[in-house]
Design an enzyme around this catalytic site. Structure first.
Site, short mmCIF file in Angstrom:
data_model
loop_
_atom_site.label_atom_id
_atom_site.label_comp_id
_atom_site.label_asym_id
_atom_site.label_seq_id
_atom_site.Cartn_x
_atom_site.Cartn_y
_atom_site.Cartn_z
N HIS A 144 17.36 67.67 0.01
CA HIS A 144 17.06 66.37 -0.62
C HIS A 144 18.01 66.12 -1.78
O HIS A 144 18.60 65.03 -1.89
CB HIS A 144 15.60 66.36 -1.09
CG HIS A 144 15.25 65.20 -1.96
ND1 HIS A 144 14.54 64.10 -1.48
CD2 HIS A 144 15.49 64.94 -3.27
CE1 HIS A 144 14.38 63.23 -2.46
NE2 HIS A 144 14.94 63.72 -3.56
N GLU A 145 18.17 67.11 -2.65
CA GLU A 145 19.04 66.93 -3.82
C GLU A 145 20.51 66.79 -3.41
O GLU A 145 21.24 65.98 -3.99
CB GLU A 145 18.87 68.11 -4.79
CG GLU A 145 17.48 68.22 -5.40
CD GLU A 145 17.05 66.95 -6.12
OE1 GLU A 145 17.92 66.24 -6.67
OE2 GLU A 145 15.84 66.64 -6.10
N HIS A 148 21.50 63.31 -2.42
CA HIS A 148 21.91 62.44 -3.53
C HIS A 148 23.40 62.60 -3.81
O HIS A 148 24.10 61.61 -4.08
CB HIS A 148 21.12 62.80 -4.79
CG HIS A 148 19.67 62.39 -4.75
ND1 HIS A 148 19.26 61.14 -4.33
CD2 HIS A 148 18.54 63.06 -5.11
CE1 HIS A 148 17.94 61.07 -4.42
NE2 HIS A 148 17.49 62.21 -4.88
N GLU A 218 15.22 57.73 -3.28
CA GLU A 218 14.38 58.90 -3.04
C GLU A 218 13.91 58.95 -1.59
O GLU A 218 13.92 60.00 -0.95
CB GLU A 218 13.18 58.90 -3.99
CG GLU A 218 13.53 59.11 -5.46
CD GLU A 218 14.23 60.44 -5.71
OE1 GLU A 218 13.96 61.41 -4.99
OE2 GLU A 218 15.06 60.50 -6.63
#
Length: 302
Positions: A144-145, A148, A218
């Site tokens: 997930h990070e 980004h 997100e």
């Protein structure tokens, strides 16, 4: 060597929203500086120097500023072998260069990514997150990070938030510089009223735009991570654990982390009311779990 394109699934919706948000914020920025230059004609060099200096500092040193604010420190593979191993696996899956890896000594289970580019990225997790998550869940959070980073939305959010910082500082300069004390100068008197009001309006508009973009990014990072790892259920489990454990963290620790909510994997404080959700940096847990459930169903049909 990792390619310039990662294996994360492209998100055209995120790209469109980022471009639109940056255009609107850029327009606001031009209006903000234009108003200041018109009203402070004798001080235009100062306005440009402050605006330019703040932008460069925030963009170039954003990773250091955020990391210092969250108490993160870089760790070597020897110091955190489990964390480095998980980051290595995600980078191999995504075909991305390995970011700097950091650890924050906090019982709050969370993670964040920052940096102006893929080559200058930093990924950090808290000690509380490492203690609570299983390996598959940790990889889901890291994926997930890293999404980004792959989407470059860390840099976009840094730039997007700059206008609000500039508007706030300019308002303070106007209030504390004695502007408007000379009532015989009509232009100065008008500037004393217009600058704080314009700054407040610009700050609010830019704040709402960046919050809207933050919530969408997100959801996009959740989707990208789930598709990359092929385990949306692991990410959903991590989300549930992290959000559920937040209630056990002392309020004073959550308050310290709250200013950095937009960077965290999950917010230190979640918003319940509909108006609060408008100002929230993250979608609700229910929204995120619902999206992951749909992705899981789609992957099951493939």
């Amino acid at each position: 060597m990792p390619g310039s394109r990662s294996r994360y699934v492209p998100d055209r919706g995120l790209t469109t929203r980022m471009v639109t948000t940056m255009f609107l914020i850029g327009l606001l920025y031009v209006v903000c500086v234009g108003v200041l230059l018109a009203l402070l004609r004798n001080a235009w060099p100062v306005v440009l120097v402050i605006a330019g200096g703040l932008f460069v500092a925030q963009f170039w040193f954003s990773d250091r500023i955020v990391a210092a604010g969250m108490g993160a420190h870089e760790v070597t593979p020897r110091q955190a072998p489990e964390l480095h191993g998980a980051v290595d696996r995600v980078c191999a899956l995504a075909d991305l260069p390995k970011p700097r890896v950091a650890l924050a000594d906090s019982d709050m289970p969370n993670a964040f990514a920052t940096g102006r580019s893929r080559d200058a990225a930093l990924v950090c997790v808290t000690t509380g997150l490492l203690r609570r998550l299983e390996p598959e869940e940790l990889e889901g959070v890291l994926a997930h990070e890293m999404a980004h980073v792959a989407h470059r939305d860390v840099a976009v959010m840094t730039i997007a938030s700059f206008l609000g910082v500039l508007a706030g500082i300019m308002s303070r300069v106007a209030l504390y510089s004695g502007l408007g004390r000379n009532s015989r100068d009509t232009t100065t008197a008008i500037a004393a009223v217009v600058i704080p009001l314009a700054s407040a309006v610009i700050y609010m508009i830019s704040f709402l735009l960046t919050r809207l973009l933050s919530r969408y990014r997100e959801l996009s990072a959740d989707r990208s991570a789930a598709l990359l790892t092929g385990r949306p259920s692991a990410l959903a489990s991590a989300l549930t654990k992290v959000t559920g454990q937040m209630a056990r963290i002392p309020t004073k620790d959550l308050r310290k982390a709250e200013p950095f909510n937009a960077f965290w994997f999950a917010p230190a404080f979640s918003s319940e009311g509909s108006l609060s959700r408008l100002f929230s940096s993250h979608p609700t847990l229910e929204q995120r779990l619902d999206r992951l459930g749909r992705i899981s169903a789609q992957l099951g049909r493939v």
